[in-house]
Design an enzyme around this catalytic site. Structure first.
Site, mmCIF file in Angstrom:
data_model
loop_
_atom_site.group_PDB
_atom_site.id
_atom_site.type_symbol
_atom_site.label_atom_id
_atom_site.label_comp_id
_atom_site.label_asym_id
_atom_site.label_seq_id
_atom_site.Cartn_x
_atom_site.Cartn_y
_atom_site.Cartn_z
ATOM 1 N N ILE A 134 -5.383 -5.617 -7.131
ATOM 2 C CA ILE A 134 -3.745 -4.424 -6.750
ATOM 3 C C ILE A 134 -3.669 -3.941 -6.052
ATOM 4 O O ILE A 134 -4.831 -3.076 -5.574
ATOM 5 C CB ILE A 134 -2.732 -4.282 -7.697
ATOM 6 C CG1 ILE A 134 -3.819 -3.031 -8.881
ATOM 7 C CG2 ILE A 134 -2.324 -5.202 -8.958
ATOM 8 C CD1 ILE A 134 -2.669 -2.149 -9.718
ATOM 9 N N LYS A 163 -10.336 -0.213 6.283
ATOM 10 C CA LYS A 163 -9.407 0.309 6.535
ATOM 11 C C LYS A 163 -8.539 -0.448 7.090
ATOM 12 O O LYS A 163 -8.553 -0.674 8.006
ATOM 13 C CB LYS A 163 -9.697 1.952 6.802
ATOM 14 C CG LYS A 163 -7.592 2.979 7.322
ATOM 15 C CD LYS A 163 -7.703 3.252 5.671
ATOM 16 C CE LYS A 163 -5.869 3.868 5.949
ATOM 17 N NZ LYS A 163 -5.165 3.513 4.394
ATOM 18 N N SER A 164 -7.376 -0.339 6.791
ATOM 19 C CA SER A 164 -5.968 -1.374 7.467
ATOM 20 C C SER A 164 -6.226 -1.034 9.307
ATOM 21 O O SER A 164 -5.892 0.736 9.177
ATOM 22 C CB SER A 164 -4.752 -1.282 6.952
ATOM 23 O OG SER A 164 -5.193 -1.765 5.669
ATOM 24 N N ASN A 190 -2.421 -6.928 4.965
ATOM 25 C CA ASN A 190 -2.471 -5.273 3.732
ATOM 26 C C ASN A 190 -0.768 -5.357 4.139
ATOM 27 O O ASN A 190 0.118 -5.447 4.900
ATOM 28 C CB ASN A 190 -2.697 -3.414 4.425
ATOM 29 C CG ASN A 190 -1.874 -3.181 3.371
ATOM 30 O OD1 ASN A 190 -1.788 -3.460 2.493
ATOM 31 N ND2 ASN A 190 -2.002 -1.753 3.824
ATOM 32 N N GLY A 195 -12.819 1.220 -4.732
ATOM 33 C CA GLY A 195 -12.404 2.167 -4.138
ATOM 34 C C GLY A 195 -12.249 3.973 -4.500
ATOM 35 O O GLY A 195 -12.724 4.316 -4.727
ATOM 36 N N THR A 196 -10.864 3.611 -4.971
ATOM 37 C CA THR A 196 -10.496 5.544 -5.649
ATOM 38 C C THR A 196 -12.591 5.999 -6.359
ATOM 39 O O THR A 196 -12.900 6.923 -6.059
ATOM 40 C CB THR A 196 -10.293 4.952 -7.490
ATOM 41 O OG1 THR A 196 -8.861 4.905 -5.773
ATOM 42 C CG2 THR A 196 -9.654 6.748 -7.339
ATOM 43 N N CYS A 250 1.307 -1.097 1.840
ATOM 44 C CA CYS A 250 1.591 -0.123 2.064
ATOM 45 C C CYS A 250 2.551 0.542 1.381
ATOM 46 O O CYS A 250 3.351 0.533 1.631
ATOM 47 C CB CYS A 250 0.944 0.044 3.363
ATOM 48 S SG CYS A 250 0.742 2.173 3.457
HETATM 49 O O1 RRO Z 1 -2.699 4.648 5.166
HETATM 50 C C1 RRO Z 1 -2.198 4.449 3.528
HETATM 51 O O2 RRO Z 1 -2.040 5.743 3.313
HETATM 52 C C2 RRO Z 1 -2.118 3.506 2.528
HETATM 53 C C3 RRO Z 1 -2.526 2.344 2.585
HETATM 54 BR BR1 RRO Z 1 -2.326 1.949 4.263
HETATM 55 C C4 RRO Z 1 -2.374 1.123 1.445
HETATM 56 O O3 RRO Z 1 -2.619 0.321 1.745
HETATM 57 N N1 RRO Z 1 -2.346 1.690 0.243
HETATM 58 C C5 RRO Z 1 -2.330 3.210 -0.140
HETATM 59 O O4 RRO Z 1 -2.765 3.996 -1.386
HETATM 60 N N2 RRO Z 1 -2.218 3.386 1.080
#
Ligand code: RRO
Length: 301
Positions: free
Chosen positions: A186, A40-41, A121, A261-262, A124
């Site tokens: 993306i 996670k970022s 990132n 991801g999803t 976001c």
């Molecule tokens: O945490 C988020 O809301 C989020 C991030 Br950092 C991102 O890069 N992409 C996203 O869809 N949600």
């Protein structure tokens, strides 16, 4: 095969944001057939993120307005240390800074860790209220942040881009010129909105969020192919991949590795072993000896 000089057991990768940062989940993904995992970022300080509901399902995928929930870089890097003690997978540490200086500080913190790769990132979609437009939509910010980070980073740097950019090929070119070693693309699309008609309200507390899942796969494939034709650096492709065949398509479009991801949310962690098996079967049946043979072989009509 190799990605950015790192030996990986398969091109399948855990996308950022879907499993947090705990080393045991990341290790499980590697054991299930992924070659790389993305955290996670992480920001300099811990963040609570937005109030729930932060996830809404719809027929084409998911909408999220998480808001960068994370425990901060220090704690994140402790998990990365444990991850590398526990398994042989390649780690990608995703970081988010509110400005160039913060990105630089994050890169310096990651330098002191066993992380393999650093993902910036820049895209976001859910923190515009705090940080204004995502940096991936502002060409001069892409150049500034990527140059500043590449000047200090001791590991390869990936720039994560947004499908919302007017010309993602131009943005990818700027990231490459500024020193990025790879492009991740993306991030989620939009904003979109899911409505509860009985409540007459958006389902998300934040009203809108980024769209992910099968509905964005065709867009991801098109944009990855555009960027593949524009830059020489490798692409970590992501966007709506949930099967091995999806991953094959994304590599044919130009991705060197493919992040899921999803689909982890939809199908659970088994998605990696299932997708790897399906990829391997496809390659065997169609005469491909190794994953890199798939990269960019799409022939346009
Ligand atoms: O945490 C988020 O809301 C989020 C991030 Br950092 C991102 O890069 N992409 C996203 O869809 N949600």
């Amino acid at each position: 095969m190799k990605f950015l000089g790192k030996e990986i057991s398969s091109p399948l990768t855990l996308a950022s944001g879907i499993l947090g940062i705990s080393f045991s989940s990341l290790q499980r993904v590697i054991n299930d057939g992924a070659g790389m995992v993305t955290t996670k970022s992480l920001s300099l300080e811990p963040r609570m993120g937005h109030e729930g509901p932060i996830i809404a399902e719809f027929e084409g995928g998911l909408l999220n307005s998480v808001g960068l929930t994370n425990p901060g870089i220090e704690e994140g890097l402790l998990e990365i240390e444990k991850f590398h003690q526990a398994c042989q997978g390649v780690s990608i540490v995703s970081v988010f800074g509110g400005n160039t200086q913060e990105f630089k500080q994050l890169a310096e913190a990651v330098n002191g860790s066993p992380a393999d790769l650093l993902e910036l990132n820049l895209s976001c979609p859910n923190v515009e209220d705090e940080f204004k437009r995502p940096f991936a939509l502002v060409p001069e910010m892409v150049t500034e942040i990527v140059s500043a980070v590449c000047a200090v980073s001791s590991i390869p740097v990936l720039a994560k881009l947004s499908p919302n950019a007017l010309d993602i090929g131009e943005i990818a070119g700027l990231a490459e010129a500024a020193g990025a070693d790879a492009i991740t693309m993306i991030n989620t699309l939009g904003h979109g909105m899911v409505i509860d008609p009985i409540a007459k309200r958006p389902v998300l507390r934040n009203n809108f969020g980024g769209m992910s899942g099968p509905c964005i796969k065709p867009l991801a494939l098109k944009l990855i192919h555009d960027v593949y034709k524009t830059v020489k650096i490798p692409i970590l492709g992501t966007g709506g991949v949930s099967t091995g065949l999806d991953a094959v398509e994304m590599m044919m479009a130009g991705a060197s590795a493919v992040a899921i991801g999803t689909a982890v949310y939809d199908k659970g962690l088994d998605v990696f072993s299932l997708a790897k098996r399906e990829m391997d079967t496809f390659m065997r049946e169609h005469g491909y000896a190794d994953y890199p043979e798939l990269i960019g072989i799409l022939e346009e009509n």
